[in-house]
Design a protein around this motif. Structure first.
Motif, PDB file in Angstrom:
ATOM      1  N   SER A 331       0.627  -1.259   0.012  1.00 39.09           N
ATOM      2  CA  SER A 331       0.026   0.003  -0.054  1.00 39.09           C
ATOM      3  C   SER A 331       0.881   1.283   0.051  1.00 39.09           C
ATOM      4  N   GLY A 332       1.955   1.409   0.006  1.00 38.18           N
ATOM      5  CA  GLY A 332       3.184   2.318  -0.044  1.00 38.18           C
ATOM      6  C   GLY A 332       3.941   2.711   1.014  1.00 38.18           C
ATOM      7  N   VAL A 333       3.710   1.794   2.156  1.00 39.22           N
ATOM      8  CA  VAL A 333       4.569   2.279   3.384  1.00 39.22           C
ATOM      9  C   VAL A 333       6.075   2.091   3.026  1.00 39.22           C
ATOM     10  N   SER A 334       6.852   3.035   3.344  1.00 37.53           N
ATOM     11  CA  SER A 334       8.134   2.848   2.868  1.00 37.53           C
ATOM     12  C   SER A 334       9.020   2.219   3.968  1.00 37.53           C
ATOM     13  N   GLN A 335      10.142   1.302   3.298  1.00 37.05           N
ATOM     14  CA  GLN A 335      10.997   0.535   3.969  1.00 37.05           C
ATOM     15  C   GLN A 335      11.568   1.396   4.975  1.00 37.05           C
ATOM     16  N   LYS A 336      12.072   2.763   4.485  1.00 40.65           N
ATOM     17  CA  LYS A 336      12.952   3.707   5.225  1.00 40.65           C
ATOM     18  C   LYS A 336      12.389   4.124   6.572  1.00 40.65           C
ATOM     19  N   PHE A 337      10.794   3.849   6.517  1.00 39.06           N
ATOM     20  CA  PHE A 337      10.070   4.004   7.985  1.00 39.06           C
ATOM     21  C   PHE A 337      10.138   2.906   8.584  1.00 39.06           C
ATOM     22  N   MET A 338      10.070   1.507   8.019  1.00 45.69           N
ATOM     23  CA  MET A 338       9.552   0.490   8.747  1.00 45.69           C
ATOM     24  C   MET A 338      11.109  -0.453   9.172  1.00 45.69           C
ATOM     25  N   LEU A 339      11.992  -0.214   8.736  1.00 47.54           N
ATOM     26  CA  LEU A 339      13.372  -0.510   9.087  1.00 47.54           C
ATOM     27  C   LEU A 339      13.871   0.227  10.484  1.00 47.54           C
ATOM     28  N   PRO A 340      13.854   1.260  10.569  1.00 45.47           N
ATOM     29  CA  PRO A 340      14.270   1.740  11.848  1.00 45.47           C
ATOM     30  C   PRO A 340      13.412   1.535  13.124  1.00 45.47           C
ATOM     31  N   VAL A 341      12.023   1.481  12.801  1.00 44.01           N
ATOM     32  CA  VAL A 341      11.218   0.788  13.716  1.00 44.01           C
ATOM     33  C   VAL A 341      11.714  -0.491  14.222  1.00 44.01           C
ATOM     34  N   GLY A 342      11.889  -1.344  13.004  1.00 39.27           N
ATOM     35  CA  GLY A 342      12.253  -2.914  13.512  1.00 39.27           C
ATOM     36  C   GLY A 342      13.582  -3.092  14.166  1.00 39.27           C
ATOM     37  N   PHE A 343      14.550  -2.258  13.917  1.00 42.78           N
ATOM     38  CA  PHE A 343      15.683  -2.196  14.529  1.00 42.78           C
ATOM     39  C   PHE A 343      15.896  -1.776  15.813  1.00 42.78           C
ATOM     40  N   THR A 344      14.962  -0.743  16.161  1.00 41.10           N
ATOM     41  CA  THR A 344      14.647   0.049  17.503  1.00 41.10           C
ATOM     42  C   THR A 344      13.929  -0.963  18.526  1.00 41.10           C
ATOM     43  N   VAL A 345      12.895  -1.733  17.780  1.00 41.27           N
ATOM     44  CA  VAL A 345      12.074  -2.677  18.522  1.00 41.27           C
ATOM     45  C   VAL A 345      12.824  -4.018  19.245  1.00 41.27           C
ATOM     46  N   PHE A 346      13.770  -4.182  18.160  1.00 39.55           N
ATOM     47  CA  PHE A 346      14.710  -5.535  18.422  1.00 39.55           C
ATOM     48  C   PHE A 346      15.694  -5.166  19.621  1.00 39.55           C
ATOM     49  N   PHE A 347      16.358  -3.770  19.482  1.00 39.76           N
ATOM     50  CA  PHE A 347      17.080  -3.325  20.660  1.00 39.76           C
ATOM     51  C   PHE A 347      16.401  -3.332  21.962  1.00 39.76           C
ATOM     52  N   ILE A 348      15.134  -2.682  21.963  1.00 38.08           N
ATOM     53  CA  ILE A 348      14.195  -2.862  23.124  1.00 38.08           C
ATOM     54  C   ILE A 348      14.151  -4.069  23.725  1.00 38.08           C
ATOM     55  N   PHE A 349      13.926  -5.103  22.893  1.00 38.47           N
ATOM     56  CA  PHE A 349      13.695  -6.607  23.151  1.00 38.47           C
ATOM     57  C   PHE A 349      14.995  -6.942  23.876  1.00 38.47           C
ATOM     58  N   SER A 350      16.291  -6.727  23.515  1.00 37.40           N
ATOM     59  CA  SER A 350      17.297  -7.182  23.887  1.00 37.40           C
ATOM     60  C   SER A 350      17.810  -6.413  25.209  1.00 37.40           C
ATOM     61  N   VAL A 505      20.366   3.102   7.556  1.00 38.97           N
ATOM     62  CA  VAL A 505      18.883   3.398   6.887  1.00 38.97           C
ATOM     63  C   VAL A 505      18.982   4.662   6.181  1.00 38.97           C
ATOM     64  N   LEU A 506      19.835   5.711   6.373  1.00 34.28           N
ATOM     65  CA  LEU A 506      19.558   6.849   5.779  1.00 34.28           C
ATOM     66  C   LEU A 506      20.265   6.888   4.427  1.00 34.28           C
ATOM     67  N   LEU A 507      21.054   5.619   4.140  1.00 36.92           N
ATOM     68  CA  LEU A 507      21.638   5.545   2.859  1.00 36.92           C
ATOM     69  C   LEU A 507      20.873   4.924   1.749  1.00 36.92           C
ATOM     70  N   ILE A 508      19.811   4.240   2.164  1.00 36.41           N
ATOM     71  CA  ILE A 508      18.622   3.732   1.590  1.00 36.41           C
ATOM     72  C   ILE A 508      18.193   4.461   0.264  1.00 36.41           C
ATOM     73  N   LYS A 509      18.371   4.276  -0.802  1.00 35.65           N
ATOM     74  CA  LYS A 509      17.664   4.899  -2.024  1.00 35.65           C
ATOM     75  C   LYS A 509      16.257   4.733  -2.033  1.00 35.65           C
ATOM     76  N   ARG A 510      15.532   5.866  -2.296  1.00 44.28           N
ATOM     77  CA  ARG A 510      14.241   5.776  -2.310  1.00 44.28           C
ATOM     78  C   ARG A 510      13.466   5.198  -3.559  1.00 44.28           C
ATOM     79  N   ALA A 511      12.663   4.494  -3.567  1.00 43.08           N
ATOM     80  CA  ALA A 511      12.216   3.825  -4.779  1.00 43.08           C
ATOM     81  C   ALA A 511      11.669   4.808  -5.809  1.00 43.08           C
ATOM     82  N   LYS A 512      11.933   4.946  -7.135  1.00 45.44           N
ATOM     83  CA  LYS A 512      11.163   5.875  -7.937  1.00 45.44           C
ATOM     84  C   LYS A 512       9.612   5.369  -8.089  1.00 45.44           C
ATOM     85  N   PRO A 513       8.883   6.460  -8.176  1.00 44.30           N
ATOM     86  CA  PRO A 513       7.452   6.292  -8.239  1.00 44.30           C
ATOM     87  C   PRO A 513       6.820   5.351  -9.451  1.00 44.30           C
ATOM     88  N   GLY A 514       6.207   4.229  -8.982  1.00 41.39           N
ATOM     89  CA  GLY A 514       5.991   3.126  -9.771  1.00 41.39           C
ATOM     90  C   GLY A 514       6.804   2.125 -10.043  1.00 41.39           C
TER      91      GLY A 514
END
Length: 523
Positions: A331-350, A505-514
């Motif tokens: 549906s268009g949610v960016s990986q650049k948003f999801m990955l930091p959340v995932g890494f942070t959640v795993f750090f909190i778990f640890s 994550v800041l180095l990830i290239k944003r996908a082009k539209p489409g």
């Protein structure tokens, strides 16, 4: 693209095979002690039951794209399922430790193809607008498999005998073979592919891959048990790792038709970043599954089955979340948003786990941290995979998928090796650090000893025996406290690796539209 009943039969078949392959990476761990007794093997010898499977896996995974094109993907997949099933039966029938090791290697050769090729089949089964869902179903196997392995293994060992951890694969393998033969088809690009002539195959690349990656996996699997470079054969295989890996990289960058095209890494910044993140994902996934059962069984006295049941809810949450994450990406949610959340959640778990590790910890103390782990992993696997392969098409996608799969597996091996070594070395260091606190000249220490002596004498021991038992109890208390500190440090270390990945994550290239992720060649 398949539809209806056929589509879901294919999904069930390939996810089942993927689960089988990954469950077998960890299911044997809880049965090693029983194998030692039944096969008259030493701990060093029985460790090769785990190592041989992992070595075969990591060699085969990057070659699956080439082998699928050479023999036809359906033929290769069917042959691998049959090989895995027959090897599983042979493992259960083994009467000698080295016979079992040999059949485990053969099982690993078949198993390596199951994981990588299952991904490709799922991708071809779903239309382009459902690619994320296909990857989510594959991710369910990748995350759940290593986690439920100890659960299933513990149940079998506690209730049956060790050969049954291999026999359970047989009916599933037979069913998967029948479904593969009846329902799975090669896409047109595979049907129309012209196999390379025997002499034109990159045999030098094959040899250097086996030498370099196989030697590296062996060093990682056996190094900690052999005290690393104190054992001459570990030194020699480390040298072979260096020679093989350097030679392999040089060969694959210069060959006209490399068996693993490493040049694909230079074509996509996202793939290079994704490969590193896959390594960290494998590190966290396998290292946490490795260290938690050891703590529960050695320190808290849980059975293998109890420990497995603790890991199960978090694994099921990951499986449930995978399709949800797939829909979010779709549906268009960016990986650049999801990955930091995932890494942070795993750090909190640890970090949370490091605070829960106490001598009085019970099963309820670990439920929510492990659920958080499952949630975090679900936010990492699929975003890393889709981000890595965005903008890559054709055969390059197959090469990229094979590379990330191999690197994820190596990340797991590095994680287990590093954690195992740290556990041994840090335990001794922490013990030395705690010793000044229990000086025999300390009033508190003397009071604790007198309490132990009085307790043992009340149980019927004479004074001399009670004193010996008191000193042993004091040493036991010291070692338990030392172990608790060490396990807490390990979880913080694992979390630290994930936290350090956030800047990438800041180095990830944003996908082009489409722009679509072309996984149609992802073998």
């Amino acid at each position: 693209m398949e539809t209806g009943f056929t589509k879901w039969i294919i999904v069930i078949t390939v996810v089942m095979c993927c689960l089988l392959e990954l469950i077998d990476t960890s299911i044997v761990n809880v049965a090693l002690t029983q194998m030692m007794g039944n096969l008259s093997a030493t701990q060093q010898e029985v460790s090769w039951v785990v190592a041989s499977y992992a070595i075969a896996n990591v060699i085969v995974i990057p070659m699956t794209g080439f082998l699928g094109e050479q023999f036809g993907r359906k033929n290769y997949y069917l042959g691998s399922v049959i090989l895995f099933t027959l090897a599983s039966m042979a493992c259960g029938q083994s009467t000698d430790i080295w016979e079992l090791v040999a059949f485990r290697f053969i099982q690993g050769v078949g198993g390596g193809a199951l994981m990588a090729t299952s991904q490709a089949i799922l991708i071809d089964t779903f239309p382009p607008n459902q690619l994320a869902l296909g990857q989510a179903l594959f991710g369910m196997g990748v995350i759940i498999g290593p986690t439920i392995g100890p659960t299933l293994g513990g149940f079998i060992v506690d209730n049956y005998d060790w050969p049954w951890i291999f026999y359970v694969n047989v009916p599933v393998g037979i069913l998967a073979s029948i479904f593969t033969a009846l329902f799975i088809r090669d896409p047109d690009r595979i049907k129309n592919a012209i196999p390379r002539p025997f002499l034109e195959i990159d045999w030098a690349g094959v040899f250097l891959l086996i030498l370099g990656v196989g030697s590296l996996q062996l060093v990682l699997e056996q190094g900690e048990r052999e005290d690393w470079f104190e054992e001459p054969y570990i030194v020699w295989f480390t040298i072979l790792t260096f020679v093989g890996m350097v030679g392999f990289i040089w060969r694959e960058l210069t060959a006209k038709q490399p068996i693993v095209d490493l040049r694909v890494l230079s074509k996509s910044r996202n793939l290079a970043i994704g490969a590193f993140l896959s390594f960290i994902l494998g590190f966290g996934l396998f290292a946490s599954v490795f260290v938690f059962p050891i703590f529960c069984q050695r320190i808290l006295g849980f059975s293998a089955e109890q420990t497995g049941y603790l890991l199960l809810p978090g694994a099921l949450l990951s499986g449930f979340m995978m399709p949800v994450v797939g829909k979010m990406i779709q549906s268009g949610v960016s990986q650049k948003f999801m990955l930091p959340v995932g890494f942070t959640v795993f750090f909190i778990f640890s970090y949370w786990m490091s605070t829960q590790i106490t001598p009085l910890a019970g099963q309820s103390d670990f439920f929510w941290p492990l659920m958080l782990r499952g949630f975090g992993l679900s936010l990492l696997f699929l975003p890393i995979t889709t981000m890595s392969l965005s903008g890559i098409s054709g055969k390059d996608a197959g090469q990229a998928a094979g590379l990330t799969g191999m690197i994820r597996q190596l990340g797991g091996s590095f994680g287990v090796a590093l954690v195992g070594t740290y556990l041994e070395r840090a335990t001794m260091h922490n013990r030395v650090a705690l010793l000044p606190n229990i000086s025999l000249y300390s009033t508190e220490t003397q009071q604790r000893l007198q309490g132990f002596i009085a307790n043992f004498m009340a149980q019927g021991s004479d004074l001399v025996k009670a004193q010996q038992q008191a000193y042993a109890a004091l040493e036991g208390t010291l070692m338990k406290q030392t172990a608790i500190i060490t396990y807490a440090q390990i979880f913080l270390m694992i979390g630290g690796f994930f936290l350090l990945c956030l800047p990438l994550v800041l180095l990830i290239k944003r996908a082009k539209p489409g722009e679509k992720v072309d996984l149609n060649a992802a073998h």
